[in-house]
Design a protein around this motif. Structure first.
Motif, PDB file in Angstrom:
ATOM      1  N   THR A 191       2.638   2.229  -3.458  1.00  0.00           N
ATOM      2  CA  THR A 191       2.385   3.384  -2.592  1.00  0.00           C
ATOM      3  C   THR A 191       2.891   3.046  -1.192  1.00  0.00           C
ATOM      4  OG1 THR A 191       0.253   2.501  -2.006  1.00  0.00           O
ATOM      5  CG2 THR A 191       0.275   4.024  -3.857  1.00  0.00           C
ATOM      6  N   GLN A 192       2.931   4.068  -0.391  1.00  0.00           N
ATOM      7  CA  GLN A 192       3.433   3.855   0.971  1.00  0.00           C
ATOM      8  C   GLN A 192       2.496   2.925   1.750  1.00  0.00           C
ATOM      9  OE1 GLN A 192       3.984   7.389   3.343  1.00  0.00           O
ATOM     10  NE2 GLN A 192       5.980   6.656   4.002  1.00  0.00           N
ATOM     11  N   ASN A 193       1.197   2.996   1.427  1.00  0.00           N
ATOM     12  CA  ASN A 193       0.220   2.127   2.093  1.00  0.00           C
ATOM     13  C   ASN A 193       0.522   0.662   1.830  1.00  0.00           C
ATOM     14  OD1 ASN A 193      -1.257   3.970   3.386  1.00  0.00           O
ATOM     15  ND2 ASN A 193      -2.945   4.042   1.852  1.00  0.00           N
ATOM     16  N   VAL A 194       0.826   0.372   0.565  1.00  0.00           N
ATOM     17  CA  VAL A 194       1.111  -1.019   0.192  1.00  0.00           C
ATOM     18  C   VAL A 194       2.387  -1.480   0.889  1.00  0.00           C
ATOM     19  CG1 VAL A 194       1.629  -2.559  -1.756  1.00  0.00           C
ATOM     20  CG2 VAL A 194      -0.090  -0.753  -1.999  1.00  0.00           C
ATOM     21  N   LEU A 195       3.371  -0.594   0.923  1.00  0.00           N
ATOM     22  CA  LEU A 195       4.643  -0.926   1.569  1.00  0.00           C
ATOM     23  C   LEU A 195       4.396  -1.226   3.047  1.00  0.00           C
ATOM     24  CD1 LEU A 195       7.746  -0.996   1.181  1.00  0.00           C
ATOM     25  CD2 LEU A 195       7.794   1.387   1.908  1.00  0.00           C
ATOM     26  N   HIS A 196       3.553  -0.414   3.624  1.00  0.00           N
ATOM     27  CA  HIS A 196       3.197  -0.573   5.032  1.00  0.00           C
ATOM     28  C   HIS A 196       2.547  -1.931   5.276  1.00  0.00           C
ATOM     29  CE1 HIS A 196       0.539  -0.081   8.552  1.00  0.00           C
ATOM     30  NE2 HIS A 196       1.576   0.638   9.036  1.00  0.00           N
ATOM     31  N   ALA A 197       1.650  -2.298   4.357  1.00  0.00           N
ATOM     32  CA  ALA A 197       0.939  -3.573   4.508  1.00  0.00           C
ATOM     33  C   ALA A 197       1.916  -4.741   4.461  1.00  0.00           C
ATOM     34  CB  ALA A 197      -0.097  -3.717   3.405  1.00  0.00           C
ATOM     35  N   ILE A 198       2.882  -4.666   3.568  1.00  0.00           N
ATOM     36  CA  ILE A 198       3.874  -5.745   3.451  1.00  0.00           C
ATOM     37  C   ILE A 198       4.684  -5.858   4.743  1.00  0.00           C
ATOM     38  CG2 ILE A 198       6.097  -6.289   2.322  1.00  0.00           C
ATOM     39  CD1 ILE A 198       4.209  -7.068   0.342  1.00  0.00           C
ATOM     40  N   LEU A 199       5.116  -4.718   5.258  1.00  0.00           N
ATOM     41  CA  LEU A 199       5.909  -4.720   6.503  1.00  0.00           C
ATOM     42  C   LEU A 199       5.093  -5.319   7.633  1.00  0.00           C
ATOM     43  CD1 LEU A 199       7.580  -1.181   6.368  1.00  0.00           C
ATOM     44  CD2 LEU A 199       8.656  -3.380   5.926  1.00  0.00           C
ATOM     45  N   THR A 200       3.835  -4.886   7.707  1.00  0.00           N
ATOM     46  CA  THR A 200       2.946  -5.395   8.759  1.00  0.00           C
ATOM     47  C   THR A 200       2.885  -6.908   8.690  1.00  0.00           C
ATOM     48  OG1 THR A 200       1.635  -3.426   8.389  1.00  0.00           O
ATOM     49  CG2 THR A 200       0.628  -5.155   9.711  1.00  0.00           C
ATOM     50  N   LYS A 201       2.719  -7.406   7.487  1.00  0.00           N
ATOM     51  CA  LYS A 201       2.563  -8.839   7.302  1.00  0.00           C
ATOM     52  C   LYS A 201       3.802  -9.606   7.756  1.00  0.00           C
ATOM     53  CE  LYS A 201       1.631 -11.926   3.395  1.00  0.00           C
ATOM     54  NZ  LYS A 201       1.449 -11.850   1.960  1.00  0.00           N
ATOM     55  N   TRP A 202       4.980  -9.202   7.299  1.00  0.00           N
ATOM     56  CA  TRP A 202       6.176 -10.007   7.548  1.00  0.00           C
ATOM     57  C   TRP A 202       6.845  -9.737   8.895  1.00  0.00           C
ATOM     58  CZ3 TRP A 202       6.392 -14.300   5.296  1.00  0.00           C
ATOM     59  CH2 TRP A 202       5.740 -14.436   4.069  1.00  0.00           C
ATOM     60  N   LEU A 203       6.794  -8.506   9.279  1.00  0.00           N
ATOM     61  CA  LEU A 203       7.453  -8.238  10.553  1.00  0.00           C
ATOM     62  C   LEU A 203       6.630  -8.799  11.693  1.00  0.00           C
ATOM     63  CD1 LEU A 203       8.869  -4.713   9.852  1.00  0.00           C
ATOM     64  CD2 LEU A 203      10.025  -6.937   9.779  1.00  0.00           C
ATOM     65  N   LYS A 204       5.342  -8.746  11.518  1.00  0.00           N
ATOM     66  CA  LYS A 204       4.464  -9.311  12.534  1.00  0.00           C
ATOM     67  C   LYS A 204       4.743 -10.808  12.670  1.00  0.00           C
ATOM     68  CE  LYS A 204       0.392 -10.228  11.252  1.00  0.00           C
ATOM     69  NZ  LYS A 204      -0.900  -9.969  10.636  1.00  0.00           N
ATOM     70  N   SER A 205       4.834 -11.523  11.546  1.00  0.00           N
ATOM     71  CA  SER A 205       5.069 -12.959  11.627  1.00  0.00           C
ATOM     72  C   SER A 205       6.403 -13.250  12.289  1.00  0.00           C
ATOM     73  CB  SER A 205       5.019 -13.656  10.265  1.00  0.00           C
ATOM     74  OG  SER A 205       4.815 -12.756   9.259  1.00  0.00           O
TER      75      SER A 205
END
Ligand code: ADP
Length: 755
Positions: free
Chosen positions: A737-751
């Motif tokens: 889902t878009q939520n899951v995709l969002h969570a992944i982006l948050t995780k990696w782009l933040k790092s």
């Protein structure tokens, strides 16, 4: 002159000895000749027991036979041996009569006269004949008193002369302890009037037992009336020694043959058996069995069946092979494979049974276990078949929604209702995903691949989130959802929140599914609070259809549904939810169970222990939420060959403010990576020209550290490990889902921003 005086005078005139006894052998009359002969005055003997008197004086008891018996005589004194017989021999020939007097009383009248020379010769000859015969000879009167015997019997008994035997009964002789048996047999001979041969035991003076083979016959007078017994016997001890040797050899042969062996007579008495039989059944040796029937042995309880079968073998004369149950001394029941054949004498008459058996108890247990295992496997197989039928039904339902809604969307006239249909597609797809996830979860759990986390979390929030997410399912039902949370539960625990949520989703989901009205109550209670841990009790209670008690044990098995057996499927599901709960609770070292009343509702409970995370700041938990609000303006490369998926992920990323490039092949992807700098790469695994892992390895060769997230429908643990090995950083499983995709982006782009 009085009659009695006259009578006495007359008696005294008679030269023959006259003794008149009453029926108890007490002396009533004693004439002069008797006084002289027995050397006792009349007044000293009247009313005394005559037999006792004879014994006391060591006089042989007069031969008490009827009038006609002439032959049987006694020597007055024979303390000396046979060689002196003629010198000391002063025989009396006795006659006896027993006339009846009034009132059924009777007298015994003994008359004796000194033997003539002719009589003496006869008597000596008779005794000589007896003494010269091999073996033992004797004659007893009707009361069992020895009236004649030979020297051999005295010798065997360890006595000095036959006088120690004559006039006595078996009860007064060295073998008195065997007297009952001997007398019983004598009576049998007299009652039946036929000779009998048997083994009998007597004991010598010093107590040594002697086994005799005896032949007894009724002793008759001239008129054929039975007046006693006449018998002879010979010592079997020597012969026995030899047979014992033969028997011993036979015994050792039988002992050496594997299995149990026995033989019984017609009455079921064990005549012999090997030690193996005795020991198998908890006894010490064959001696504990021999001479007894099955009813007198520890397996008496199972004797009926054994005896019945023995009798059948004897009646039909046909051997039998069958399984028999026998109880041992310790109460354990053994199963034997038994072969029985009739035991025959040399003329072919059946005289018992012979049997042998082997213990098949263990074999039977294994057989039983195998049958149970087979049944279990068959049941499991049936459950799997039912599962496949259910799952195909469950998959078809949301698929139908997706296909139907998609078709409708293609129709231009319904463009205005687009949003509704799009929602339908989403709902169907989410349902489909839930099913696929459930199967996946279960297969992970079953293969023991589940990894449990130990992280700090807020339990109350987790339960509330589950309840909130489930609330929409209550629509259309008259159902209240109650939540009770014990305030004494520490705010922060250590554990695996995802797994706990998963258990609750399943249990609350079921409660909603199987309840139409009433309430659903979710409660968490503190059971015990320790210094570093606590024990919590979770319950999910409903007022739904309930579960029959006989299903409590199986509903936690995989693919099991109470209703599936009746073919009335009203509720969705594939029968894995509770199996997953059980696996999870077990993996978390807890316990799960159910209480339910059919038609009234169910209560599912589980108990778990948690470690306590003292002093944990709530800041960390809050931070995650703040991050969610980040917006992106990053450059993303999507490596994906499938056009629909390309379109979907591109669209979703654009909606999240990302800049997107798409590569359809591995080669294209490498080219783009060399040319541009990306913040993140989504890498499909199956590509038309290569696979995502090889492409990743190529990228990593250039020391390019861009986060690479695998984009895959492969969701099994070992495959995922391969992705990491190839140099990927994370995995996004399709569908997402878009939520899951969002969570992944948050995780990696933040790092990336931080580094
Ligand atoms: P399913 O996906 O079929 O619900 P589960 O493993 O979750 O599979 O449950 C197994 C079966 O146990 C259900 O099919 C149902 O018959 C019974 N069951 C589970 N929870 C409840 C409940 N709360 N009330 C009544 N029956 C239930």
């Amino acid at each position: 002159m009085q009659t009695s005086n006259l009578f006495n005078t007359l008696l005294d005139q008679i030269t023959e000895i006259v003794v008149i006894l009453d029926k108890k052998n007490n002396v009533k009359e004693f004439n002069l000749a008797a006084e002289n002969y027995f050397k006792v005055s009349k007044k000293n003997i009247i009313d005394r027991n005559f037999v006792a008197f004879c014994h006391e004086k060591n006089l042989p008891y007069p031969i008490l036979l009827n009038d006609h018996t002439k032959l049987l005589k006694e020597k007055i004194s024979s303390k000396k041996n046979k060689a002196d017989v003629s010198n000391i021999f002063s025989p009396i020939i006795w006659k006896m009569s027993h006339p009846k007097i009034e009132n059924d009383a009777y007298l015994i009248i003994l008359t004796g006269k000194i033997a003539t020379e002719e009589d003496k010769e006869l008597i000596i000859n008779f005794q000589n004949i007896l003494d010269n015969m091999p073996g033992n000879y004797w004659i007893k009167d009707i009361t069992g008193r020895y009236i004649a015997c030979n020297h051999s019997i005295a010798k065997v008994a360890g006595l000095n002369s036959i006088n120690e035997i004559i006039g006595r009964t078996d009860y007064e002789l060295p073998w008195s302890k065997y007297a009952d048996d001997l007398v019983k047999n004598d009576k049998q001979v007299m009652v039946l009037g036929t000779p009998q041969i048997r083994e009998e035991v007597i004991s010598a003076k010093k107590g040594k037992a002697i086994i005799l083979l005896s032949i007894k016959a009724p002793f008759r007078d001239e008129n054929g009336n039975i007046i006693g017994t006449i018998g002879n016997s010979f010592d079997l001890s020597e012969y026995k020694k030899q047979t014992t040797f033969t028997e011993k050899r036979l015994e050792s042969i039988i002992e050496s043959i594997a299995g149990n062996h026995w033989w019984k007579d017609v009455n079921g008495v064990y005549l012999g058996c090997n030690d193996s039989l005795a020991k198998t059944l908890g006894l010490n040796s064959h001696l504990d069995v021999i001479g007894k029937t099955d009813y007198q042995l520890p397996w008496a309880e199972t004797a009926d069946a054994l005896v019945q079968n023995d009798q059948e073998v004897m009646r039909t004369g046909i051997s039998q092979r069958r399984e028999e149950q026998v109880a041992s001394k310790t109460g354990e029941t053994f199963t034997f494979m038994v072969v029985k054949i009739p035991l025959r004498d040399e003329n072919g008459n059946i005289i018992g049974t012979v049997g042998n058996s082997i213990d098949i108890t263990e074999q039977k247990k294994i057989e039983k276990a195998l049958v149970a295992e087979k049944e279990r496997a068959e049941q499991a197989n049936q459950a799997k078949t039912r599962f496949l039928a259910t799952i195909s039904h469950e998959l078809r339902t949301p698929l139908n929604g997706i296909i139907g809604a998609a078709e409708i969307l293609q129709n231009e006239h319904v463009i205005s209702k687009c949003k509704n249909f799009a929602q339908d597609i989403e709902t169907s797809a989410i349902n489909l995903l839930a099913i696929v996830n459930e199967i996946l979860n279960f297969s992970k759990l079953e293969s023991g691949k589940i990894e449990l986390k130990l992280i700090p979390f807020n339990l109350k929030r987790i339960v509330e989130e589950v309840i909130t997410n489930i609330r929409h399912q209550l629509q259309g039902k008259d159902l209240k959802l109650i939540f009770k949370y014990d305030p004494s539960i520490p705010a922060h625990l250590l554990g695996d929140p995802t797994r706990i949520a998963q258990i609750l989703i399943n249990l609350i989901g079921n409660a909603v599914k199987f309840t139409e009205e009433g309430y659903i109550k979710v409660a968490v209670k503190m059971l015990k609070h320790y210094k570093h841990s606590c024990s919590l009790y979770f319950t999910v209670e409903d007022t739904g259809i309930g579960i029959p008690e006989n299903k409590f044990g199986i509903i936690f098995d995989r693919f099991t549904q109470v209703e599936s057996e009746t073919y009335k499927r009203r509720y969705g599901g594939v029968g894995l939810g509770l199996a997953i709960c059980k696996q999870l609770v077990t993996a978390l070292k807890g316990k799960i169970g159910v209480k339910s009343t059919l038609g009234h509702g169910s209560l599912f409970w589980f108990k778990l222990n948690f470690q306590l995370k003292n002093g944990l700041k709530s800041a960390k938990l809050k931070k995650e939420q703040v991050d969610k609000k980040l917006l992106f303006n990053n450059r993303i490369l999507v490596v994906e060959d499938e056009p629909i998926n390309q379109r979907i992920i591109t669209e979703m990323l654009k909606q999240l403010d990302c800049q997107v490039d798409v590569a359809s092949t591995g080669a294209e992807a490498l080219k783009l990576v060399h040319k541009n700098s990306y913040d993140l790469i989504f890498m499909d695994i199956r590509l038309t020209d290569t696979n995502g892992m090889l492409v990743t390895r190529e990228i990593r060769k250039d020391k390019n550290l861009t986060p690479i997230v695998a984009l895959t429908a492969h969701a099994f643990e070992e495959e995922i490990q391969n992705f990491y090995n190839a140099g990927m950083n994370d995995v996004l499983t399709k569908p997402f889902t878009q939520n899951v995709l969002h969570a992944i982006l948050t995780k990696w782009l933040k790092s990336k921003q931080r580094s």
